[in-house]
Design a protein around this motif. Structure first.
Motif, PDB file in Angstrom:
ATOM      1  N   GLY A  10       7.811   4.593   9.670  1.00 40.23           N
ATOM      2  CA  GLY A  10       6.958   4.453   8.501  1.00 40.23           C
ATOM      3  C   GLY A  10       7.149   5.623   7.560  1.00 40.23           C
ATOM      4  N   SER A  11       6.743   5.432   6.340  1.00 41.94           N
ATOM      5  CA  SER A  11       6.646   6.464   5.292  1.00 41.94           C
ATOM      6  C   SER A  11       7.961   6.955   4.715  1.00 41.94           C
ATOM      7  CB  SER A  11       5.829   7.685   5.749  1.00 41.94           C
ATOM      8  OG  SER A  11       4.540   7.278   6.102  1.00 41.94           O
ATOM      9  N   LEU A  12       8.804   7.592   5.534  1.00 38.39           N
ATOM     10  CA  LEU A  12      10.066   8.104   4.978  1.00 38.39           C
ATOM     11  C   LEU A  12      11.087   8.276   6.096  1.00 38.39           C
ATOM     12  CD1 LEU A  12       9.887  11.901   4.203  1.00 38.39           C
ATOM     13  CD2 LEU A  12       8.151  10.742   5.482  1.00 38.39           C
ATOM     14  N   SER A  71       7.016  -7.247   3.214  1.00 40.86           N
ATOM     15  CA  SER A  71       5.597  -7.179   3.616  1.00 40.86           C
ATOM     16  C   SER A  71       4.748  -6.648   2.476  1.00 40.86           C
ATOM     17  CB  SER A  71       5.429  -6.298   4.857  1.00 40.86           C
ATOM     18  OG  SER A  71       5.829  -4.968   4.568  1.00 40.86           O
ATOM     19  N   HIS A  72       5.253  -5.644   1.769  1.00 40.13           N
ATOM     20  CA  HIS A  72       4.599  -5.068   0.595  1.00 40.13           C
ATOM     21  C   HIS A  72       5.588  -4.084  -0.013  1.00 40.13           C
ATOM     22  CE1 HIS A  72       3.947  -2.124   3.701  1.00 40.13           C
ATOM     23  NE2 HIS A  72       3.211  -1.312   2.952  1.00 40.13           N
ATOM     24  N   THR A  73       5.281  -3.605  -1.223  1.00 39.11           N
ATOM     25  CA  THR A  73       6.323  -2.875  -1.942  1.00 39.11           C
ATOM     26  C   THR A  73       6.144  -1.354  -1.872  1.00 39.11           C
ATOM     27  OG1 THR A  73       5.116  -3.298  -4.002  1.00 39.11           O
ATOM     28  CG2 THR A  73       6.935  -4.771  -3.473  1.00 39.11           C
ATOM     29  N   TRP A  75       7.271   2.261  -0.759  1.00 36.79           N
ATOM     30  CA  TRP A  75       8.661   2.734  -0.715  1.00 36.79           C
ATOM     31  C   TRP A  75       9.384   2.458   0.601  1.00 36.79           C
ATOM     32  CZ3 TRP A  75      12.088   3.703  -4.123  1.00 36.79           C
ATOM     33  CH2 TRP A  75      11.732   4.200  -5.370  1.00 36.79           C
ATOM     34  N   ASP A  76       8.681   2.732   1.714  1.00 39.41           N
ATOM     35  CA  ASP A  76       9.357   2.649   3.013  1.00 39.41           C
ATOM     36  C   ASP A  76       9.747   1.219   3.382  1.00 39.41           C
ATOM     37  OD1 ASP A  76       6.517   2.534   3.079  1.00 39.41           O
ATOM     38  OD2 ASP A  76       6.480   2.812   5.244  1.00 39.41           O
ATOM     39  N   HIS A  77       9.353   0.244   2.557  1.00 35.64           N
ATOM     40  CA  HIS A  77       9.697  -1.146   2.848  1.00 35.64           C
ATOM     41  C   HIS A  77      10.685  -1.737   1.837  1.00 35.64           C
ATOM     42  CE1 HIS A  77       6.579  -1.346   6.008  1.00 35.64           C
ATOM     43  NE2 HIS A  77       6.133  -0.320   5.304  1.00 35.64           N
ATOM     44  N   ILE A  78      11.033  -0.929   0.819  1.00 36.07           N
ATOM     45  CA  ILE A  78      11.974  -1.448  -0.198  1.00 36.07           C
ATOM     46  C   ILE A  78      13.068  -0.446  -0.585  1.00 36.07           C
ATOM     47  CG2 ILE A  78      10.270  -3.023  -1.222  1.00 36.07           C
ATOM     48  CD1 ILE A  78      10.045  -0.984  -3.565  1.00 36.07           C
ATOM     49  N   SER A 178       2.942  -5.562   9.757  1.00 38.55           N
ATOM     50  CA  SER A 178       3.099  -4.196   9.276  1.00 38.55           C
ATOM     51  C   SER A 178       3.112  -4.261   7.745  1.00 38.55           C
ATOM     52  CB  SER A 178       4.411  -3.619   9.799  1.00 38.55           C
ATOM     53  OG  SER A 178       4.505  -2.245   9.559  1.00 38.55           O
ATOM     54  N   ASP A 179       2.277  -3.462   7.053  1.00 39.39           N
ATOM     55  CA  ASP A 179       1.399  -2.410   7.533  1.00 39.39           C
ATOM     56  C   ASP A 179      -0.038  -2.930   7.497  1.00 39.39           C
ATOM     57  OD1 ASP A 179       3.791  -1.045   7.256  1.00 39.39           O
ATOM     58  OD2 ASP A 179       3.094   0.345   5.747  1.00 39.39           O
ATOM     59  N   THR A 180      -0.826  -2.435   8.453  1.00 39.59           N
ATOM     60  CA  THR A 180      -2.240  -2.824   8.418  1.00 39.59           C
ATOM     61  C   THR A 180      -3.134  -1.806   9.114  1.00 39.59           C
ATOM     62  OG1 THR A 180      -3.783  -4.652   8.746  1.00 39.59           O
ATOM     63  CG2 THR A 180      -2.286  -4.202  10.567  1.00 39.59           C
ATOM     64  N   GLY A 246      -4.671   3.325   6.067  1.00 44.78           N
ATOM     65  CA  GLY A 246      -4.311   1.917   6.239  1.00 44.78           C
ATOM     66  C   GLY A 246      -3.350   1.591   7.364  1.00 44.78           C
ATOM     67  N   HIS A 247      -3.438   2.315   8.499  1.00 44.18           N
ATOM     68  CA  HIS A 247      -2.566   2.008   9.645  1.00 44.18           C
ATOM     69  C   HIS A 247      -3.387   1.869  10.937  1.00 44.18           C
ATOM     70  CE1 HIS A 247       1.018   2.533   7.248  1.00 44.18           C
ATOM     71  NE2 HIS A 247       0.460   3.611   6.725  1.00 44.18           N
ATOM     72  N   SER A 248      -2.733   1.255  11.944  1.00 50.22           N
ATOM     73  CA  SER A 248      -3.412   0.934  13.194  1.00 50.22           C
ATOM     74  C   SER A 248      -2.975   1.828  14.344  1.00 50.22           C
ATOM     75  CB  SER A 248      -3.124  -0.519  13.583  1.00 50.22           C
ATOM     76  OG  SER A 248      -3.714  -1.406  12.670  1.00 50.22           O
ATOM     77  N   PHE A 268       5.639  -0.318  16.422  1.00 50.81           N
ATOM     78  CA  PHE A 268       6.529  -0.277  15.256  1.00 50.81           C
ATOM     79  C   PHE A 268       5.936   0.632  14.186  1.00 50.81           C
ATOM     80  CE2 PHE A 268       8.039  -2.301  11.219  1.00 50.81           C
ATOM     81  CZ  PHE A 268       9.409  -2.223  11.437  1.00 50.81           C
ATOM     82  N   HIS A 269       6.774   1.020  13.202  1.00 46.69           N
ATOM     83  CA  HIS A 269       6.347   1.842  12.070  1.00 46.69           C
ATOM     84  C   HIS A 269       5.868   3.194  12.602  1.00 46.69           C
ATOM     85  CE1 HIS A 269       4.192   2.724   8.202  1.00 46.69           C
ATOM     86  NE2 HIS A 269       5.034   1.857   7.683  1.00 46.69           N
ATOM     87  N   HIS A 270       6.740   3.796  13.437  1.00 39.17           N
ATOM     88  CA  HIS A 270       6.392   5.090  14.043  1.00 39.17           C
ATOM     89  C   HIS A 270       6.190   6.137  12.957  1.00 39.17           C
ATOM     90  CE1 HIS A 270       7.710   3.003  17.559  1.00 39.17           C
ATOM     91  NE2 HIS A 270       9.009   3.096  17.299  1.00 39.17           N
TER      92      HIS A 270
HETATM   93 ZN    ZN Z   1       4.943   1.434   5.619  1.00 39.52          ZN
END
Ligand code: ZN
Ligand code: ZN
Length: 316
Positions: A10-12, A71-73, A75-78, A178-180, A246-248, A268-270
């Motif tokens: 996640g993130s970067l 999943s959403h826009t 940065w870490d997903h696009i 992901s992400d939630t 916003g993470h679980s 996932f999304h460590h």
């Molecule tokens: Zn993310």
């Protein structure tokens, strides 16, 4: 159906000796049906290597078609998309799917990625790439078919909202969540929450009702899934400090998988600061927690290069 992880962070992106085993690239997962339909979920930096791999196949000669679910826009997903090699070969086709926004069309969101002064290879914009690229905007509970793969969606609880996807084909299914955030303490919509509100205090009944509906939607989406890929970026302590990000936690994923009767869970999304040894520890603790509550669930921590064959129902 076969699932392969190309980016699990996640993130970067966080390359380096501490992340060597699980990998440092941001979110990207590939699913392929037995008939060869290729669906990519999210285009974090992991999509760059996937693109290079695809260029060894029909995408090299410009005869490839791929489908990308976003999943959403964030940065870490696009952020890997401009470096996705199949885009730069004439004849290839890429269909991008993501949630409809009220304020701006999906195409505009992606085109701004390569605007000056953010991108060096001016004037390459998504408008000018050689491949054909199309955008499809989705409603929260969209359900549709991509060749032999059935795709269903559910809304997630994340700042500016994210979408969960379930892919079903060949008698198997994978659900990407992901992400939630958990569906209990804060209702996230199209806003940034600067300060964490006191947990479980003063959440209006209308918000609670909306979170219950959202949670039911996610449980239904995961129902009977052979593999659930879940945002477990936070430890219990992280969540206490940063519930408004916003993470679980893994315990949230276990609850959803238990109610949904899922067969396998991939953490996932460590978090970017998480070392390989720390991910190992989180995996051990999550397995122990599942055993404690008598949950029969095959649990893994997603790592780059991991292949999960959903057609073989036995152990990995
Ligand atoms: Zn993310
Ligand atoms: Zn996000």
């Amino acid at each position: 159906m076969r699932v392969r992880f190309w980016g699990v962070r996640g993130s970067l992106p966080v390359p380096g000796p501490n992340t060597e085993r699980y990998g440092g690239n941001t979110s990207c997962v590939e699913a392929r049906s037995a008939a060869g339909t290729r669906i990519i979920i999210d285009a974090g930096t992991g999509v760059r290597r996937l693109g290079r791999e695809m260029m060894r196949e029909e995408f090299e000669s410009g005869r490839g078609t791929a489908h990308l679910l976003i999943s959403h826009t964030h940065w870490d997903h696009i952020q890997g998309l401009p470096f996705f090699a199949p885009l730069h070969r004439s004849g290839n086709k890429l269909c991008v799917y993501a949630r409809r926004r009220d304020d701006v069309h999906l195409r505009a969101v992606f085109e701004s990625q390569t605007d000056q002064p953010y991108f060096p290879i001016s004037p390459i914009s998504l408008e000018q790439v050689k491949a054909g690229i199309s955008f499809r905007e989705l409603d929260d509970s969209a359900a549709f078919q991509i060749a032999d793969v059935r795709v269903s969606c559910a809304r997630l609880n994340h700042p500016y909202v994210a979408t969960a996807y379930r892919l079903s084909a060949d008698g198997a299914s994978v659900t990407y969540v992901s992400d939630t955030a958990p569906f209990s303490d804060i209702l996230f919509e199209n806003q940034y929450i600067a300060q964490p509100p006191p947990l479980r205090v003063g959440l209006p009944e209308a918000d609670r009702a909306q979170l219950r509906v959202m949670r039911d939607g996610v449980v239904r989406l995961c129902e009977g899934s052979d593999l659930v890929i879940y945002d477990t970026m936070f430890t219990r302590d992280d969540y206490i400090r940063m519930p408004h990000y916003g993470h679980s936690r893994p315990s949230d994923a276990l609850e959803i998988c238990r109610e949904a009767g899922a067969r396998r869970l991939a953490l996932f999304h460590h978090a970017p600061e998480r070392s390989d040894a720390e991910v190992d520890t989180i995996l051990d603790e999550t397995r122990a927690q599942a055993a404690e509550i008598g949950l029969d669930l095959d649990i893994m921590a997603a790592c780059e290069g991991l292949d999960v064959d959903l057609d073989h129902r036995g152990k990995l």
